[in-house]
Structures are given as C-alpha cells and as structure tokens.
Design an enzyme around this catalytic site. Structure first.
Site, PDB file in Angstrom:
ATOM      1  CG  HIS A 146      -2.969  -0.346  -7.095  1.00 12.48           C
ATOM      2  ND1 HIS A 146      -3.422   0.263  -5.960  1.00 12.48           N
ATOM      3  CD2 HIS A 146      -2.854  -1.665  -6.779  1.00 12.48           C
ATOM      4  CE1 HIS A 146      -3.591  -0.643  -4.993  1.00 12.48           C
ATOM      5  NE2 HIS A 146      -3.248  -1.826  -5.478  1.00 12.48           N
ATOM      6  NE  ARG A 166      -4.281  -1.382   0.165  1.00 16.19           N
ATOM      7  CZ  ARG A 166      -4.447  -2.430  -0.627  1.00 16.19           C
ATOM      8  NH1 ARG A 166      -3.487  -2.776  -1.479  1.00 16.19           N
ATOM      9  NH2 ARG A 166      -5.549  -3.140  -0.584  1.00 16.19           N
ATOM     10  CD  GLU A 178      -2.738   3.451  -5.451  1.00 14.27           C
ATOM     11  OE1 GLU A 178      -3.837   2.944  -5.782  1.00 14.27           O
ATOM     12  OE2 GLU A 178      -1.797   2.765  -5.048  1.00 14.27           O
TER      13      GLU A 178
END
Length: 316
Positions: free
Chosen positions: A282, A235, A264
C-alpha cells in the site's frame, strides 16, 4: 495557541511522524490504539474534540460514540470508506480528507505496477539475484504495454492522471464510471463487464466503500481473459480477492499488480508464490513529498475548524 488551552484531539492508530509533530505543536494529543478498548478511555481522552487517523483505520460509530465532544474527523487519506459517514452526519461531526495532493504519486505507482507486471520486472529481478540467470536459466518472454487497450475503472482525479500518463502509448483508453464524463476524449463503457471484455489491461482506480465492494468479480475477470492483466491501486475490497486468486491460479488472467488488499497487511499466501503477480505494501501515496503535503492538509483542516473558518477539504 500559546495563550489559550490547546484543543484536545485523538491520534487514532499510528500516524506519519511529520504529522504527529505538527499535531503536538498545536494540540493536546491523546494517542489511542486502533484496537483499544473504547469502553475504558480515560476522561481526558473522551473530551477530545477532533480525531485524526489514516484512511485504513478510519472512524467507526463506536469510536465516535466513545468521544461525546467529537466535532471533527480529519483523515490522512483520500479514501473515507472506513468512516461511518451516516453516523458522523447524525452526530453532526465534520469529516475531512486529503484529495489532490497524492494524485500524481498514486498514478505514477499504477503505471509502474503495470509495466512491472507486464514486463516481468519483479520475477526477472528475482532470477538475477538468485543466480538462476548466471546458471543459464532463460527468462520467459513478456507482454507489452504499447498499443494495448487499457480500461480504467473509475475516471476520477487519479484515473485521469493514469490515463494522461498512458495516453501516448495506449492503443485506446476506455473507462467505466457511474456515468459518462463530458470532458474527456476517452471512450465510456457503461457496463463494467463489457469494459473488461474490451480491454487488454484493466486498472482499478475507483473509490472504495460498500457500493464498490467486489465490483471486480469472477465474471469481470473472466471477461478480461487469459491474456489480460489487472492493476489495483484503489481499495482491496473493490476486487473479489478469492476470485482473483482463482483466476490467476487457473490462468484465466495473465497477471496482476496490486498495491492494496482486502485484509491489509495480510496478503493471501497463494499470491506470494505467484511470479505473474507484483505486490506492494500500500505505497500509492508513500513519497516524502506527498506525505508531507497530506499532513499539511490535515493540519490546515484542523486549524481552520478550531479557528471557526471553512474547512479546506470537507467530505461531510
């Protein structure tokens, strides 16, 4: 479910099309934008009994309270750090995720990012495409992976899969967890800063959440050192992003391969200009095979819940 009313559910934020199709075949689906005004939800939406979302969207206490009949939160992800788990427990709301099915693809990407970063693959690709190589510009020599000491932060399912892939080439694999694992040949290091100090390469594969926020900080990056490379497929919040940018800019670490970011899809502009950094949007679980398996697991949890059966992959 053709002879009985289809349970109402909320699709919270955008979902994978295959999953959306499966939901629409089974349930009455109410799409709700992740930034929707939760005080203005119509009664039909407020009657939803389940909520489905990506892990990055999760489920706050506010959305739970906006859905008074909510029974289940089914996440399309392994991570559940964006779900207010304590509030879900207080409300008696079950939570499920999608572990295991994405392990191999995330581990593959971690290893790919490692090689891409150390061997300057992305920077050299840009050199070729720009014509600089043809004009006589010489690429910089790269580092190597073989024989290096590789530290893994978080030796869970994904961390172990990464270790398995790198074991044949690593000089040594060491790891940090909350506690030592009893079923692994790899060396445990209790202090994360000490892990960084003993590693040439650091791969972050730990779970997210408040307890892991900024686990990799300036001190840990300094311990990794000017020849060190870090890869993060965990993360974005696990790394102090400001400290990472500063360490890269100052040459206090050599490079980074990043699939995740703190805010993000927004990436610090400084990272965009750095040739020693490889960036991904991602994509850890973003293969056709894994996303379909994740969707099937979400649907299996929902089907089990509404049939009064045990959940397949419960978190709470």
């Amino acid at each position: 479910m053709t002879d009985t009313p289809r349970p109402p559910i909320v699709a919270y934020g955008p979902l994978y099309p295959y999953l959306t199709q499966g939901l629409e075949r089974r349930f009455t689906v109410h799409p709700v934008a992740a930034d929707a005004d939760l005080t203005a939800l119509p009664p039909a939406v407020r009657d939803a009994r389940a909520l489905v979302s990506f892990g990055s969207v999760g489920a706050s206490a506010a959305i739970m309270d906006a859905l008074p009949r909510l029974e289940l939160i089914a996440l399309f992800s392994v991570g559940y750090d964006q779900v207010d788990i304590d509030h879900a427990r207080q409300r008696g709301i079950r939570v499920t995720n999608t572990p295991d099915v994405l392990t191999d693809d995330v581990a593959d990407l971690a290893v790919g990012l490692l090689y891409a970063t150390i061997r300057n693959i992305a920077a050299n690709d840009r050199m070729v495409r720009s014509g600089a190589w043809a004009r006589g510009e010489k690429p910089a020599l790269s580092g190597r992976v073989t024989g290096r000491r590789i530290g893994i932060v978080g030796l869970g399912r994904i961390g172990r899969a990464i270790a398995k892939r790198l074991d044949p080439v690593a000089g040594e694999i060491l790891y940090h967890n909350r506690r030592a694992a009893t079923d692994t040949p790899y060396r445990y290091v209790a202090d994360p800063i000490d892990l960084a100090r003993q590693s040439d390469i650091l791969i972050v594969a730990t779970s997210g959440g408040p307890e892991a926020a900024n686990l990799v900080d300036a001190a840990m990056l300094d311990a990794l050192g000017p020849d060190g490379v870090i890869v993060n497929i965990s993360r974005g919040s696990v790394i102090d992003e400001d400290a990472l940018v500063a360490a890269l800019a100052d040459g206090r670490i050599a490079g980074a391969g990043l699939d995740v970011f703190a805010a993000e899809p927004h990436v610090p502009p400084a990272l965009l200009a750095m040739d020693q950094v490889v960036l991904q949007p991602h994509q850890g679980s973003a293969t056709i095979h894994t996303r379909a398996a994740m969707a099937d697991l979400v649907l299996a949890n929902l089907d089990g819940h509404f049939a009064g059966e045990a959940l397949v992959t419960p978190v709470v």
